[in-house]
Design a protein around this motif. Sequence first.
Motif, short mmCIF file in Angstrom:
data_model
loop_
_atom_site.label_atom_id
_atom_site.label_comp_id
_atom_site.label_asym_id
_atom_site.label_seq_id
_atom_site.Cartn_x
_atom_site.Cartn_y
_atom_site.Cartn_z
N LYS A 59 38.11 -9.91 31.94
CA LYS A 59 37.59 -11.03 32.73
C LYS A 59 36.73 -10.55 33.90
O LYS A 59 35.87 -11.28 34.39
CB LYS A 59 38.74 -11.89 33.26
N GLU A 68 26.06 -17.48 42.64
CA GLU A 68 26.79 -16.46 43.39
C GLU A 68 25.96 -15.19 43.59
O GLU A 68 26.37 -14.30 44.33
CB GLU A 68 28.08 -16.11 42.66
N GLU A 120 32.31 -13.14 47.06
CA GLU A 120 32.29 -13.40 45.63
C GLU A 120 33.09 -12.34 44.87
O GLU A 120 33.80 -12.65 43.91
CB GLU A 120 30.85 -13.45 45.11
N ASN A 123 36.81 -13.00 45.45
CA ASN A 123 37.25 -14.15 44.67
C ASN A 123 37.48 -13.78 43.20
O ASN A 123 38.46 -14.20 42.59
CB ASN A 123 36.22 -15.27 44.77
N ARG A 124 36.57 -12.97 42.64
CA ARG A 124 36.74 -12.55 41.25
C ARG A 124 37.99 -11.69 41.08
O ARG A 124 38.75 -11.86 40.12
CB ARG A 124 35.49 -11.78 40.80
N LEU A 126 40.71 -11.73 42.89
CA LEU A 126 41.90 -12.58 43.03
C LEU A 126 42.15 -13.40 41.77
O LEU A 126 43.29 -13.63 41.38
CB LEU A 126 41.74 -13.50 44.24
N ASN A 127 41.07 -13.85 41.14
CA ASN A 127 41.23 -14.62 39.90
C ASN A 127 41.80 -13.78 38.78
O ASN A 127 42.54 -14.27 37.93
CB ASN A 127 39.88 -15.21 39.48
N VAL A 128 41.45 -12.50 38.76
CA VAL A 128 41.92 -11.60 37.70
C VAL A 128 43.32 -11.09 38.00
O VAL A 128 44.18 -11.03 37.13
CB VAL A 128 40.94 -10.43 37.52
N ASP A 129 43.56 -10.68 39.25
CA ASP A 129 44.85 -10.10 39.63
C ASP A 129 45.15 -10.47 41.09
O ASP A 129 44.59 -9.87 42.01
CB ASP A 129 44.82 -8.58 39.47
N PRO A 130 46.02 -11.46 41.33
CA PRO A 130 46.33 -11.86 42.72
C PRO A 130 46.94 -10.73 43.54
O PRO A 130 46.98 -10.83 44.77
CB PRO A 130 47.33 -13.02 42.53
#
Length: 333
Positions: A59, A68, A120, A123-124, A126-130
């Motif tokens: 991802k 972005e 950006e 954010n990416r 965090l979306n993949v692995d918090p």
Amino acid sequence: MPQGTEAPASTTAEGPTSHTQNQDMEELVSRMERLLEQAPKPTGTYGYTRAEQIAALHKLREPFDQREVRYKPQPYCKSCTSQKTWPKVCERHTEIKCQRCNGQKVTEAHICLKYIGHAEATNRLLNVDPFWDWKPLALDQNSLPQYDGHRGLWIRLTVCGVTRIGYGDATGKDGANAVKEIIGDAIRNAGMRFGMALNLWTSSDLQVLEPGVELAPELAAELGGPTRERKTDNQAAARSNPAAVPTASEKADGAAAGLLLDRLMGQVRDGWNNELILTQVKGEAEKRGVIDEKVQGPTQEWTPFRTLLMVRIAELKQAAPGGNSGNSGQAAA
């Protein structure tokens, strides 16, 4: 006692028991699933299995939304970059206000590089692995991140239990802003090692080309556009002059140059009425050695890329307030 044959355990006088062969198999599968859930995860992966790591990290490589993507100027003139005073513009070039690069004042001898900002990139991640994390490669005597001799910082970036190294710096900045810029740059650089925004780190869209394979016309159009002049067919060339057939290396170089030209022509179409954009494209085409390639202009006629750009730039200068119509022919020559 009668010596008759006993009935199988799975049957009675009333018919089959509830424990059939299928039910026994379902129970076995259920037990195996429970054991797998209770089994310890591989060490050093933060609880991720290998399959989960691959799926999550894939991802990271998904393209960013165009909204972005940002632009920053990258001067290619060594004389401009070597200037000691601001603005860094040599005598051969002029200072412009690049609208694509957020209105920054910079030498006209630059190209607009795409990049992803710190927000950006965060954010990416965090979306993949918090639970992603980064750590400096070394600490100083005060237990703070250790910078190198170039005021740069090496870090370890960990995503989904996988750790890779990155480097960041803040050229031209100092103070607290420099510290934040260094961290953000290092995270983006390490993220690129995972494939995050990798296509933006190349001078053209990242393509995997097998030697000797040409892009289909429809794919070339999808990648950006214009049609460029086709070379002589390889088989015909082989019949007339076997030595003229390009090698695999030459074919790969030609494909890369073609992709670059396609991208530049896409920028020409988008900035057809913008003199600054066309000037930037001209500079990059000269630097990358494709300025004399033939392209198909708005009139569908084949013309050298240099001529197409210079004629259009001259037309825009003439149409601008205070333009001198007498200079049009000279500028296009």
